[in-house]
Design an enzyme around this catalytic site. Structure first.
Site, mmCIF file in Angstrom:
data_model
loop_
_atom_site.group_PDB
_atom_site.id
_atom_site.type_symbol
_atom_site.label_atom_id
_atom_site.label_comp_id
_atom_site.label_asym_id
_atom_site.label_seq_id
_atom_site.Cartn_x
_atom_site.Cartn_y
_atom_site.Cartn_z
ATOM 1 N N ASP A 152 15.671 -8.108 -4.258
ATOM 2 C CA ASP A 152 15.866 -6.797 -3.650
ATOM 3 C C ASP A 152 17.287 -6.752 -3.054
ATOM 4 O O ASP A 152 17.669 -7.999 -2.392
ATOM 5 C CB ASP A 152 14.822 -6.307 -2.983
ATOM 6 C CG ASP A 152 15.012 -5.120 -2.042
ATOM 7 O OD1 ASP A 152 15.360 -4.328 -2.725
ATOM 8 O OD2 ASP A 152 15.144 -5.013 -0.924
ATOM 9 N N ASP A 165 11.335 -7.661 0.806
ATOM 10 C CA ASP A 165 10.880 -7.552 2.032
ATOM 11 C C ASP A 165 10.247 -6.118 2.561
ATOM 12 O O ASP A 165 9.712 -6.116 3.479
ATOM 13 C CB ASP A 165 12.112 -7.760 3.039
ATOM 14 C CG ASP A 165 12.931 -6.422 2.966
ATOM 15 O OD1 ASP A 165 13.335 -6.034 2.038
ATOM 16 O OD2 ASP A 165 13.592 -5.916 4.049
ATOM 17 N N ASP A 215 8.606 -2.919 -2.187
ATOM 18 C CA ASP A 215 8.803 -4.110 -3.222
ATOM 19 C C ASP A 215 7.448 -4.713 -3.353
ATOM 20 O O ASP A 215 7.405 -5.637 -4.299
ATOM 21 C CB ASP A 215 9.809 -5.376 -2.401
ATOM 22 C CG ASP A 215 11.182 -4.674 -2.149
ATOM 23 O OD1 ASP A 215 11.649 -4.186 -2.927
ATOM 24 O OD2 ASP A 215 11.605 -5.183 -0.961
#
Length: 358
Positions: free
Chosen positions: A53, A253, A257
């Site tokens: 990410d 995080d 996600d």
């Protein structure tokens, strides 16, 4: 008969896997890597695609306002920022928090927005001082048919510098652009280089626009980018990679996600991230340092190698000595010593993981 019974004792085979897993898990904890299960420790070494990410993972997740461009004579920089920050007060997105923080730095008084609404993946909107204010990306503006052909070059220039351009519209009129930038975490570049040296493919996934995403990816050394992915579609993108034959690990995080972390073969959550992300992933990088990713993969590979060595010895010892004992060629005392040595060898070989440099 006694020699056969003693030499056939399966202690070594019973110890081969659990001892290696226990030592590997403990070594991971020392390195700041929490493996929640032995399966996660085993599968981490088999991955060949690492998906990061962007915000809060590759970057610090603490963006700040770099540029404020007013497009309307009705607003100066502070006026534009005041309207945008008043709406973003109700948002929990890091970019929105950066706008509110900048308004605080300038000591601008903020209003409490009425009819606040967050449109996930697009932006936010609300009513401030009886004016409808929308703050978000180009998709949000297009959704409400708010267009201005003169801003394209300005937005593109900001994006090429690795900045995220946030558009501000007041009463259906595009009034300005607020640029926000996030810096890359220390260790992100090293982590990507190490993963590439290990022969793994590296991809970055983000909801940000293509230009900004590619600019950040280029800084980190990542070649493949999945940009403008809505939060709900991240899991689907991981599934696509799996359908291409990749064994994936997703590193993230945030709350958005979590589906991708759960979908990937081995999800790795940043320990400094949200509780939802941490709960969704079988591996947690406690410190948030991305260099923990290649360490986790290396540790898994060494653990698997140790398990195979242990099993080979346990089976080899039985295959050679059981026929010898059955033929009467092995004294029961020697059989007992060989059986004990086999177990000691397996445990000692597993303990070598503790001193191995990962």
């Amino acid at each position: 008969t006694v020699a056969v019974l003693v030499i056939a004792c399966p202690c070594a085979m019973g110890l081969a896997t659990p001892t290696a897993v226990m030592v590997g898990t403990g070594k991971g904890a020392e390195l700041g890597i929490l493996f929640k299960s032995s399966e996660a420790l085993e599968r981490a070494g088999k991955i060949n695609m690492v998906v990061f990410d962007k915000t809060g993972t590759i970057t610090r997740g603490q963006p700040s306002v770099t540029d404020i461009i007013s497009l309307s004579p009705d607003f100066d920089e502070n006026g534009l920022l005041q309207f945008a920050a008043s709406v973003e007060k109700g948002s929990e997105h890091p970019l929105g928090e950066a706008i509110v923080a900048e308004a605080g730095n300038r000591s601008l008084p903020l209003e409490s927005p009425e009819a606040f609404m967050a449109d996930v993946g697009y932006g936010v909107e609300g009513i401030v001082k009886s004016k409808t204010v929308r703050v978000g990306n180009i998709k949000l503006m297009e959704k409400y048919s708010i267009r201005d052909t003169h801003i394209q070059s300005k937005v593109l220039a900001l994006q090429n510098d690795g900045k995220t351009a946030i558009l501000v519209a007041v009463d259906q009129k595009l009034s300005g652009i607020i640029a926000v930038a996030d810096t890359i975490k220390e260790g992100s570049i090293d982590a990507v280089q190490q993963l590439k040296q290990m022969g793994l493919h590296v991809t970055m996934i983000t909801g940000d626009n293509f230009q900004t995403a590619h600019a950040i990816a280029a800084q980190a050394g990542i070649d493949r980018v999945l940009a403008e992915v809505l939060p709900g579609d991240k899991g689907a993108e991981i599934k696509k990679l799996q359908s291409e034959g990749y064994i994936t690990t997703m590193i993230g995080d945030g709350i958005n996600d979590a589906p991708a972390l759960a979908q990937s073969d081995v999800g790795m959550a940043i320990g400094t991230g949200t509780d939802v992300a941490i709960a969704s992933a079988p591996v947690v990088l406690i410190s948030g340092d991305l260099r923990g990713v290649p360490r986790a993969v290396n540790l898994s590979r060494h653990t698997l190698k140790t398990i195979k060595q242990n099993l080979f010895w346990a089976f080899f010892y039985n295959i050679i000595l059981i026929p010898a004992a059955a033929a009467g060629l092995l004294n029961p005392m020697l059989a007992a010593a060989a059986m004990a040595f086999s177990s000691v060898f397996v445990v000692s070989n597993s303990l070598r993981l503790r001193s191995r440099k990962i």
